[in-house]
Design a protein around this motif. Structure first.
Motif, PDB file in Angstrom:
ATOM      1  N   VAL A 102       0.864  -1.207   0.204  1.00  0.00           N
ATOM      2  CA  VAL A 102      -0.077   0.069  -0.006  1.00  0.00           C
ATOM      3  C   VAL A 102       0.983   1.233  -0.025  1.00  0.00           C
ATOM      4  CG1 VAL A 102      -1.806   1.371   1.133  1.00  0.00           C
ATOM      5  CG2 VAL A 102      -1.939  -1.153   1.200  1.00  0.00           C
ATOM      6  N   THR A 103       0.819   2.138  -1.006  1.00  0.00           N
ATOM      7  CA  THR A 103       1.543   3.391  -1.076  1.00  0.00           C
ATOM      8  C   THR A 103       0.758   4.546  -0.714  1.00  0.00           C
ATOM      9  OG1 THR A 103       1.135   3.203  -3.638  1.00  0.00           O
ATOM     10  CG2 THR A 103       3.125   2.218  -2.735  1.00  0.00           C
ATOM     11  N   LEU A 119      -9.079  -5.588  -0.949  1.00  0.00           N
ATOM     12  CA  LEU A 119      -7.953  -6.347  -1.104  1.00  0.00           C
ATOM     13  C   LEU A 119      -8.271  -7.806  -0.620  1.00  0.00           C
ATOM     14  CD1 LEU A 119      -5.253  -4.150   0.189  1.00  0.00           C
ATOM     15  CD2 LEU A 119      -5.277  -4.865  -1.854  1.00  0.00           C
ATOM     16  N   ARG A 120      -9.126  -7.879   0.486  1.00  0.00           N
ATOM     17  CA  ARG A 120      -9.522  -9.126   0.888  1.00  0.00           C
ATOM     18  C   ARG A 120     -10.370  -9.881  -0.037  1.00  0.00           C
ATOM     19  NH1 ARG A 120     -13.349 -12.146   2.871  1.00  0.00           N
ATOM     20  NH2 ARG A 120     -14.914 -10.419   2.519  1.00  0.00           N
ATOM     21  N   LEU A 121     -11.024  -9.307  -0.741  1.00  0.00           N
ATOM     22  CA  LEU A 121     -12.018  -9.988  -1.840  1.00  0.00           C
ATOM     23  C   LEU A 121     -11.213 -10.213  -3.289  1.00  0.00           C
ATOM     24  CD1 LEU A 121     -15.172  -7.477  -1.638  1.00  0.00           C
ATOM     25  CD2 LEU A 121     -15.099 -10.204  -0.869  1.00  0.00           C
ATOM     26  N   ALA A 122     -10.080  -9.462  -3.236  1.00  0.00           N
ATOM     27  CA  ALA A 122      -9.265  -9.891  -4.397  1.00  0.00           C
ATOM     28  C   ALA A 122      -8.345 -11.041  -4.208  1.00  0.00           C
ATOM     29  CB  ALA A 122      -8.232  -8.464  -4.641  1.00  0.00           C
ATOM     30  N   ARG A 123      -8.593 -11.768  -2.813  1.00  0.00           N
ATOM     31  CA  ARG A 123      -7.932 -12.927  -2.481  1.00  0.00           C
ATOM     32  C   ARG A 123      -6.660 -12.615  -1.879  1.00  0.00           C
ATOM     33  NH1 ARG A 123     -11.756 -14.902  -6.464  1.00  0.00           N
ATOM     34  NH2 ARG A 123     -12.889 -16.357  -5.304  1.00  0.00           N
ATOM     35  N   PHE A 124      -6.304 -11.427  -1.319  1.00  0.00           N
ATOM     36  CA  PHE A 124      -4.962 -11.138  -0.718  1.00  0.00           C
ATOM     37  C   PHE A 124      -5.171 -11.513   0.777  1.00  0.00           C
ATOM     38  CE2 PHE A 124      -3.986  -8.926  -4.671  1.00  0.00           C
ATOM     39  CZ  PHE A 124      -2.666  -9.039  -4.792  1.00  0.00           C
ATOM     40  N   GLY A 125      -4.081 -11.833   1.077  1.00  0.00           N
ATOM     41  CA  GLY A 125      -4.112 -11.859   2.851  1.00  0.00           C
ATOM     42  C   GLY A 125      -3.018 -11.009   3.485  1.00  0.00           C
ATOM     43  N   GLU A 126      -3.160 -10.594   4.629  1.00  0.00           N
ATOM     44  CA  GLU A 126      -2.372  -9.539   5.174  1.00  0.00           C
ATOM     45  C   GLU A 126      -1.356  -9.925   5.856  1.00  0.00           C
ATOM     46  OE1 GLU A 126      -3.445  -5.076   7.331  1.00  0.00           O
ATOM     47  OE2 GLU A 126      -4.518  -6.706   8.035  1.00  0.00           O
ATOM     48  N   LEU A 127      -0.196  -9.732   5.278  1.00  0.00           N
ATOM     49  CA  LEU A 127       0.983 -10.006   6.246  1.00  0.00           C
ATOM     50  C   LEU A 127       1.349  -8.972   7.384  1.00  0.00           C
ATOM     51  CD1 LEU A 127       3.648 -12.194   5.781  1.00  0.00           C
ATOM     52  CD2 LEU A 127       4.771 -10.317   4.488  1.00  0.00           C
ATOM     53  N   ARG A 128       1.258  -7.801   7.097  1.00  0.00           N
ATOM     54  CA  ARG A 128       1.238  -6.972   8.030  1.00  0.00           C
ATOM     55  C   ARG A 128       0.671  -5.559   7.404  1.00  0.00           C
ATOM     56  NH1 ARG A 128       6.433  -3.517   9.178  1.00  0.00           N
ATOM     57  NH2 ARG A 128       4.850  -2.044   9.288  1.00  0.00           N
ATOM     58  N   GLU A 129       0.316  -4.687   8.534  1.00  0.00           N
ATOM     59  CA  GLU A 129      -0.218  -3.471   7.951  1.00  0.00           C
ATOM     60  C   GLU A 129       0.458  -2.953   6.820  1.00  0.00           C
ATOM     61  OE1 GLU A 129      -2.166   0.786   9.537  1.00  0.00           O
ATOM     62  OE2 GLU A 129      -0.939  -0.542  11.156  1.00  0.00           O
ATOM     63  N   GLY A 130      -0.381  -2.816   5.602  1.00  0.00           N
ATOM     64  CA  GLY A 130       0.170  -2.198   4.366  1.00  0.00           C
ATOM     65  C   GLY A 130       0.819  -3.091   3.400  1.00  0.00           C
ATOM     66  N   ARG A 167      -0.990 -19.463   7.505  1.00  0.00           N
ATOM     67  CA  ARG A 167      -1.036 -18.262   8.462  1.00  0.00           C
ATOM     68  C   ARG A 167      -2.163 -17.122   7.905  1.00  0.00           C
ATOM     69  NH1 ARG A 167       2.852 -14.026   9.009  1.00  0.00           N
ATOM     70  NH2 ARG A 167       4.228 -15.125   7.982  1.00  0.00           N
ATOM     71  N   LEU A 168      -1.667 -16.857   6.574  1.00  0.00           N
ATOM     72  CA  LEU A 168      -2.652 -15.802   6.094  1.00  0.00           C
ATOM     73  C   LEU A 168      -4.179 -16.378   5.466  1.00  0.00           C
ATOM     74  CD1 LEU A 168       0.044 -14.530   3.534  1.00  0.00           C
ATOM     75  CD2 LEU A 168      -0.535 -13.543   5.648  1.00  0.00           C
ATOM     76  N   PHE A 169      -4.440 -17.603   5.293  1.00  0.00           N
ATOM     77  CA  PHE A 169      -5.432 -17.887   4.628  1.00  0.00           C
ATOM     78  C   PHE A 169      -6.492 -18.721   5.582  1.00  0.00           C
ATOM     79  CE2 PHE A 169      -3.055 -16.423   1.066  1.00  0.00           C
ATOM     80  CZ  PHE A 169      -3.584 -15.515   0.865  1.00  0.00           C
ATOM     81  N   ALA A 170      -5.936 -19.502   6.610  1.00  0.00           N
ATOM     82  CA  ALA A 170      -6.744 -20.699   7.359  1.00  0.00           C
ATOM     83  C   ALA A 170      -7.378 -21.525   6.538  1.00  0.00           C
ATOM     84  CB  ALA A 170      -7.372 -19.720   8.335  1.00  0.00           C
ATOM     85  N   PRO A 171      -6.565 -22.172   5.320  1.00  0.00           N
ATOM     86  CA  PRO A 171      -7.462 -23.161   4.438  1.00  0.00           C
ATOM     87  C   PRO A 171      -8.416 -24.132   5.664  1.00  0.00           C
ATOM     88  CG  PRO A 171      -5.218 -23.554   4.285  1.00  0.00           C
ATOM     89  CD  PRO A 171      -5.287 -22.288   5.019  1.00  0.00           C
ATOM     90  N   VAL A 172      -7.527 -24.622   6.535  1.00  0.00           N
ATOM     91  CA  VAL A 172      -8.221 -25.827   7.318  1.00  0.00           C
ATOM     92  C   VAL A 172      -9.555 -25.416   7.879  1.00  0.00           C
ATOM     93  CG1 VAL A 172      -8.174 -27.233   9.318  1.00  0.00           C
ATOM     94  CG2 VAL A 172      -6.180 -26.962   7.656  1.00  0.00           C
ATOM     95  N   ARG A 173      -9.691 -24.162   8.132  1.00  0.00           N
ATOM     96  CA  ARG A 173     -10.841 -23.705   8.616  1.00  0.00           C
ATOM     97  C   ARG A 173     -12.149 -23.225   7.558  1.00  0.00           C
ATOM     98  NH1 ARG A 173     -10.015 -17.963  10.961  1.00  0.00           N
ATOM     99  NH2 ARG A 173      -8.313 -19.056  11.900  1.00  0.00           N
TER     100      ARG A 173
END
Length: 252
Positions: A102-103, A119-130, A167-173
């Motif tokens: 994020v810039t 960003l979530r709907l674009a299927r990104f996971g948040e690694l850290r803020e920004g 860690r980012l997407f929790a596919p098991v859940r």
């Protein structure tokens, strides 16, 4: 029969109308038919008609001169996202990841929350803020305004990819919830109940990160739940066709 019933939102007139139109191509229908579908799903006719009026006032729907209702452009974009979620088109994964940095910051908390959801709907996971990322196995589809607020990079993480994906997407859940919905769809008998479960299934598919097979848990239910949903669509089309053949209700 499933041991634990899936949590599914109660069907309301608004959610029924939205689900019907989001699943229709083109996304429009006469008022009388919408009312017949709503009552066929167990809703009150007065509630369906009132919901149509409120949804036009809220900008969710547009009403044509011929008493036909169609999705607004905002919700037409949601339909396009839904279509992609139901039938994703991943490519072969070669081990790379896409980073979205994020810039351009948010104007306020509301803007920040909306941008994060984009960003979530674009299927990104948040690694850290920004900093958002995902495996590079699908095309990045960000609205123009959102695309101007990020810089995209590709690379490979030092952390094992499967650990990062967990860690980012929790596919098991995600898989556990998918199996709950599959069981609920199999258990449900009334069309109204089946429709509510199918609507919940679509919402769940919107949260599918569409990970490469190499990063998925064993017995991944992604394809199965899509197949079962498509079976329900065929069933619902037959239900709707029977309503079309009946004498139409006045549009009002």
């Amino acid at each position: 029969m499933s041991g634990t019933p899936a949590r599914v939102r109660a069907l309301t007139a608004r959610s029924a109308i939205l689900s019907v139109l989001l699943g229709s191509h083109p996304a429009q229908a006469p008022a009388g038919w919408i009312v017949r579908v709503g009552t066929g799903l167990g809703l009150q006719e007065s509630a369906v008609r009132a919901a149509l009026t409120r949804m036009v006032a809220a900008g969710d729907l547009e009403r044509g001169a011929d008493a036909t209702y169609r999705l607004s452009e905002r919700l037409a974009e949601r339909q396009r996202r839904q279509d992609r979620a139901i039938s994703p088109d991943p490519r072969v994964w070669e081990g790379g990841w896409i980073l979205a940095i994020v810039t351009v910051g948010a104007a306020d908390s509301t803007d920040r929350a909306a941008f994060r959801e984009t960003l979530r709907l674009a299927r990104f996971g948040e690694l850290r803020e920004g900093v958002w990322c995902r495996p590079d196995n699908i095309a990045v589809e960000l609205p123009g305004a959102a695309r101007q607020r990020v810089s995209l990079f590709t690379g490979q993480p030092e952390e094992p990819a499967i650990t990062l994906a967990d860690r980012l997407f929790a596919p098991v859940r995600w898989a556990e919830r998918a199996r709950e919905l599959l069981a609920a769809l199999g258990d449900a008998e009334a069309m109204g109940t089946r429709f509510a479960v199918a609507a919940a299934t679509v919402r769940h598919l919107l949260d599918d990160p569409v990970l490469p097979p190499e990063l998925l848990p064993a017995d991944w239910p992604g394809q199965l739940i899509r197949e079962r949903y498509e079976m329900f669509v065929t069933e619902f089309q037959g239900f709707a066709a029977n309503l079309i053949e009946t004498k139409p209700l006045p549009a009002r």
